[in-house]
Write an enzyme that holds these catalytic residues in place. Structure first.
Site, short mmCIF file in Angstrom:
data_model
loop_
_atom_site.label_atom_id
_atom_site.label_comp_id
_atom_site.label_asym_id
_atom_site.label_seq_id
_atom_site.Cartn_x
_atom_site.Cartn_y
_atom_site.Cartn_z
N LYS A 148 108.23 27.00 130.79
CA LYS A 148 109.05 28.04 131.43
C LYS A 148 108.54 28.33 132.85
O LYS A 148 109.34 28.48 133.78
CB LYS A 148 109.02 29.32 130.58
CG LYS A 148 109.91 29.24 129.36
CD LYS A 148 109.58 30.31 128.34
CE LYS A 148 110.35 30.04 127.05
NZ LYS A 148 109.91 30.86 125.91
N GLN B 49 106.47 36.07 124.67
CA GLN B 49 106.57 34.87 123.82
C GLN B 49 106.32 35.24 122.35
O GLN B 49 105.30 35.84 122.03
CB GLN B 49 105.56 33.81 124.30
CG GLN B 49 105.63 32.51 123.53
CD GLN B 49 106.98 31.79 123.69
OE1 GLN B 49 107.52 31.70 124.78
NE2 GLN B 49 107.52 31.32 122.58
N ASP C 225 115.74 37.73 127.79
CA ASP C 225 115.87 37.00 126.52
C ASP C 225 117.04 37.54 125.71
O ASP C 225 117.51 36.89 124.77
CB ASP C 225 114.58 37.16 125.69
CG ASP C 225 113.77 35.87 125.62
OD1 ASP C 225 114.34 34.80 125.93
OD2 ASP C 225 112.59 35.94 125.24
#
Ligand code: NAP
Length: 296
Positions: free
Chosen positions: A54, A98, A121
C-alpha cells in the site's frame, strides 16, 4: 471454449496512472498532496506485506504516506491515540488500520475511532450506513474493486442474477449491496450464500455473475458454474508448495482450471481482485483530499 481472463493487474495499472495524474493536478491547483496514514500493529507477515504494498502504491501515485508500525504489545489506549493523532493531522486524508488487530485490542472500538471523513476503507458504521442509504461515502475497497472490474469489462449487471458466496462485513455484504443498488454496475437480482446455505451448487448454477468470497480453496468448481457465467474470485489462500521459495503459493476460492472451461470471463488469483483493492484505496484517499479542497 475457455474463458477470457479479467486482468485486475492491467486495470489497476490504468486506474493508478489516472489517479497519479489527478494527484499532480490537485497539487498544482491547490497545493494539496493527498495523504494516507497506515497503522500496523504487530508483525504478521501477510499484514506487513499488504502494508508495504500500500505504501509503495501511494508513493508511485505521488501521494504522501505515513507509516506507523508498532509492536503487538501496543495497548488499546495507545492504538486509539494513534488513530486520534492521524484524525487531527491535516496531511492525512485517509486512515487505514491494518486488520486483524492483536486479540487484546477491541477492533470495533479502534475502527469506530477513525473520523468518518478519513475512513477510506469504508469500514466505520457511519460509512456503512451512508452506503446503505445511498448518501455520499467511501465505498469499501474490495467490493468497489469488483464492481469496477465488471464495469471495465463491459459486463451488464442490470437485470442479471448475481450470486455472492460470503457475508462478511468486509466483502460479502457490501459487494451484495453494490450489485443490488440502483446504479451503474448494480441493479442485479442478488442471492447471498453462506455456510448455512443448503446445496450451494443449486444457487451457483443459476448465477450470471458469481462472486466468491469464502476464504476456502475449491469452494467453487467448474460443474457448479452456469455455462457463460462471469466469475469473480475474491479469495486469497496460502497453500503449501514445496517448489516455492517461501513454501506456499496463492490460490483463490475457485478451482480456476475447471471453472475457466465453463465461464465466459474469470479473474485469476493472483492478479485479479487483489490489485484493485489497493487501487480503490488510492482512489478514496484522492477523493477525500478533493472533497477537502472543494470545501475551501
Ligand atoms: P470471512 O470473514 O472469513 O468470510 C467468509 C464468508 O464465506 C463467511 O460469510 C462464510 O459463511 C462464507 N463461507 C465460507 N465457506 C463457505 C462455504 N463452503 N460455502 C458457503 N459459504 C462459505 O472472509 P472475508 O474477509 O470475507 O474474505 C473472503 C476471502 O477473500 C478470503 O480468502 C480473503 O483473504 C479474501 N480477501 C481478498 C481481498 C483482496 O483484496 N483480494 C480483500 C479481502 C478479502 P458464514 O458467515 O456462515 O461463516
Amino acid at each position: 471454449m475457455p474463458a477470457k481472463i479479467l486482468d485486475g493487474k492491467l486495470l489497476a495499472a490504468t486506474m493508478r496512472a489516472d489517479i497519479a495524474k489527478q494527484v499532480a493536478e490537485l497539487k498544482a491547483a491547490k497545493g494539496i498532496t493527498p495523504g494516507l496514514g497506515v497503522i500496523l500493529i504487530g508483525a504478521d507477515p501477510a499484514s506487513t506485506s499488504y502494508v508495504t504494498a500500500k505504501e509503495k502504491a501511494c508513493e508511485e501515485a505521488g501521494m504522501y504516506s505515513e507509516d506507523v508500525r508498532v509492536p503487538a504489545e501496543t495497548t488499546q489506549a495507545e492504538a486509539l491515540a494513534l488513530v486520534q493523532k492521524m484524525n487531527a493531522d491535516p496531511r492525512i486524508h485517509g486512515i487505514l488500520v491494518q486488520l486483524p488487530l492483536p486479540k487484546h485490542i477491541d477492533e470495533a472500538a479502534v475502527i469506530n475511532a477513525i473520523a468518518p471523513e478519513k475512513d477510506v476503507d469504508g469500514f466505520t458504521p457511519i460509512n456503512v450506513g451512508r452506503m446503505m442509504i445511498g448518501e455520499t461515502c467511501f465505498l469499501p475497497c474490495t467490493p468497489n474493486g469488483v464492481i469496477q472490474m465488471l464495469l471495465s469489462a463491459g459486463v451488464e449487471t442490470s437485470g442479471k442474477h448475481a450470486v455472492v458466496i460470503g457475508r462478511s462485513n468486509i466483502v460479502g455484504k457490501p459487494v451484495a449491496h453494490l450489485l443490488m443498488r440502483k446504479a451503474k454496475g448494480g441493479n442485479a437480482t442478488v442471492t447471498v450464500c453462506h455456510t448455512g446455505t443448503k446445496d450451494l451448487a443449486t444457487f451457483t448454477k443459476q448465477a450470471d455473475i458469481l462472486v466468491v468470497a469464502a476464504g476456502r480453496p475449491n469452494t467453487v468448481t467448474g460443474e457448479m458454474i452456469k455455462p457463460g457465467a462471469v466469475v469473480i474470485d475474491v479469495g486469497v489462500n496460502r497453500v503449501p508448495d514445496a517448489t516455492k521459495k517461501n513454501g506456499f503459493r496463492l490460490v483463490g476460492d475457485v478451482d480456476f482450471d475447471s471453472a475457466a472451461q465453463v465461464a465466459s470471463l474469470i479473474t485469476p488469483v493472483p492478479g485479479g481482485v487483489g490489485p484493485m483493492t489497493i487501487t480503490m484505496l488510492l482512489y478514496n484517499t484522492l477523493e477525500s483530499a478533493q472533497r477537502l479542497s472543494a470545501k475551501g
